[in-house]
Write an enzyme that holds these catalytic residues in place. Structure first.
Site, PDB file in Angstrom:
ATOM      1  N   HIS A   1       0.819  -1.222   0.000  1.00 20.59           N
ATOM      2  CA  HIS A   1       0.000   0.000   0.000  1.00 20.59           C
ATOM      3  C   HIS A   1       0.850   1.268   0.000  1.00 20.59           C
ATOM      4  CE1 HIS A   1      -3.848   1.757  -0.103  1.00 20.59           C
ATOM      5  NE2 HIS A   1      -4.471   0.925   0.702  1.00 20.59           N
TER       6      HIS A   1
ATOM      7  N   ASP B   1      -2.231   2.158  -4.672  1.00 22.41           N
ATOM      8  CA  ASP B   1      -3.529   2.414  -4.045  1.00 22.41           C
ATOM      9  C   ASP B   1      -4.519   1.337  -4.465  1.00 22.41           C
ATOM     10  OD1 ASP B   1      -2.632   4.724  -2.756  1.00 22.41           O
ATOM     11  OD2 ASP B   1      -3.065   5.959  -4.513  1.00 22.41           O
TER      12      ASP B   1
END
Length: 439
Positions: free
Chosen positions: A412, A416
């Site tokens: 992450h 995204d």
């Protein structure tokens, strides 16, 4: 006398284990001869001789694990004496005129120590450790082997009297200090120690009901890397279900054609998935990245790692420039790498440079799973089995279709959720319209 050191085969290699010596003390050595087989974190390699002569001394024995850059053997002339620090006879002290040089070096705060000697093996250069410094600023001259032994036993080398040339501390001096008893422990590194961590759970002891098997270099590395990946990379997971009915039909047609070629080949489902992944990465370069803490590193090549399960652990050979390969060429290369992995014949360069990994457990009837990212990559695709499944069509009719679940694990920090979802969406479209992969 030429010193052979543990070679560094790959940026992440820290140590290697001597499996077997191909040459023995007294054997004549030609440049390029295989000296020993070494187990690394990924593959077994052969340490080559980069000097001709006679194998005068084997320093690291079979079964011994040695840090990268540490001496493992000596090659020289048959009559050439073995240095004292490697077990040879102690030499007489250096002439008195050498003493002022050491004294001047110790007394001058601005003096720069001479460069430590280097040893070369397998094309890599390992710099010897710099001399230690006494509490009053003087230098302690000590051989690399003696330093290594002292560090293993937490000895304070500044308290050891050297018997080598010019007062240099050699292996015999360290061993004598060890026999003298625990009176030379190294001083504590800091006055204030950090708060003690919570005690770990007591390990299960070996006994009649438990067999203790030492970890291989590969298993040690797998444990270390995967733990590091989960601790440092915030993983998140996105899953899609792919209608693989047409994919299976096209694969049948491809293999019928490929069987008639002069060099027959068989494309697997994994080959088609890997090719589709490469095409999707070429369209979405924001997924073909690494995160180094300060920057996003966009990779200009699409190199796909293919996870191969071995008895001793998981290994990931890399197929390069997959986006530029035809499907049948990809099938040949992936089969070659898988066979080399199972035979233990992979080269070090065939395990490096991956930008994305595909892990397929479909052959084990696994419906779906999540995979741990292979650093420094930012994503890995987990491929499940193709299973005939009752699904509802657009006009609400129930039909049986071949379904395959894909799960993308993403870092992450680099990707995204929307980017991961778009990647799987485009990959799904390619796999459900597989003719696009061939055009």
């Amino acid at each position: 006398m030429h010193t052979v050191v543990m070679p560094k085969m790959g940026d992440t290699m820290e140590e290697g284990k001597i499996i077997t010596w191909r040459k023995h003390e007294g054997d004549k050595i030609a440049k390029g001869d295989a000296l020993a087989e070494i187990e690394t974190e990924k593959v077994n390699i052969e340490a080559e001789a980069f000097a001709a002569g006679v194998l005068r001394k084997v320093i690291a024995q079979e079964g011994e694990t040695v840090p990268v850059g540490q001496p493992i053997a000596l090659i020289g002339e048959a009559s050439e004496p073995i240095p004292p620090e490697f077990g040879g006879p102690a030499q007489a002290s250096a002439p008195a005129k050498a003493a002022p040089v050491a004294a001047a070096s110790a007394g001058s705060a601005k003096s720069t120590p001479a460069a430590a000697p280097v040893a070369i093996a397998n094309g890599h250069v390992a710099q010897a450790t710099a001399p230690s410094v006494t509490q009053n600023g003087g230098r302690v001259f000590i051989s690399p082997l003696a330093r290594h032994i002292a560090a293993e036993h937490n000895l304070d080398v500044t308290q050891i009297q050297g018997s080598g040339p010019g007062g240099r501390i050699i292996r015999d001096d360290v061993q004598a200090a060890l026999q003298a008893g625990p009176t030379m422990a190294a001083p504590a590194a800091a006055t204030f120690a950090p708060a003690a961590a919570a005690p770990a759970a007591a390990p299960v002891a070996a006994g009649p009901e438990v067999e203790a098997i030492p970890l291989s270099q590969m298993r040690k590395t797998i444990a270390k890397r995967l733990q590091q990946s989960m601790q440092t990379s915030p993983h998140f997971y996105v899953t899609v279900s792919v209608d693989a009915t047409r994919l299976m039909q096209v694969r049948t047609q491809i293999n019928e054609y490929a069987a008639t070629l002069a060099q027959p080949v068989k494309a697997s489902v994994n080959d088609i998935v890997v090719k589709a992944v490469a095409m999707t990465l070429a369209r979405m370069p924001q997924v073909n990245v690494s995160f180094d803490g300060e920057r996003m590193l966009y990779k200009k090549r699409v190199n796909i790692g293919m996870a191969v399960a071995l008895e001793q652990g998981l290994i990931v050979p890399v197929v390069r420039d997959v986006d530029k390969l035809g499907l049948l060429d990809l099938a040949r290369e992936s089969r070659r790498l898988a066979e080399a992995a199972r035979a233990g014949k992979l080269k070090a360069e065939e395990l490096q440079g991956g930008t994305f990994t595909v892990s397929n457990l479909g052959m084990y009837d696994v419906e779906s799973f999540t995979a741990i990212i292979n650093p420094p990559e930012s994503a890995i695709l987990a491929v499940g089995s193709i299973i005939p499944t009752a699904v509802a069509t657009a006009d609400r009719q129930v039909v049986v279709r071949d379904q395959m679940k894909l799960t993308l694990s993403s870092d992450h920090r680099a990707l995204d959720g929307a980017i991961a979802a778009r990647f799987l969406q485009q990959l799904k479209q390619l796999l459900e319209q597989p003719m696009a992969i061939l055009l």
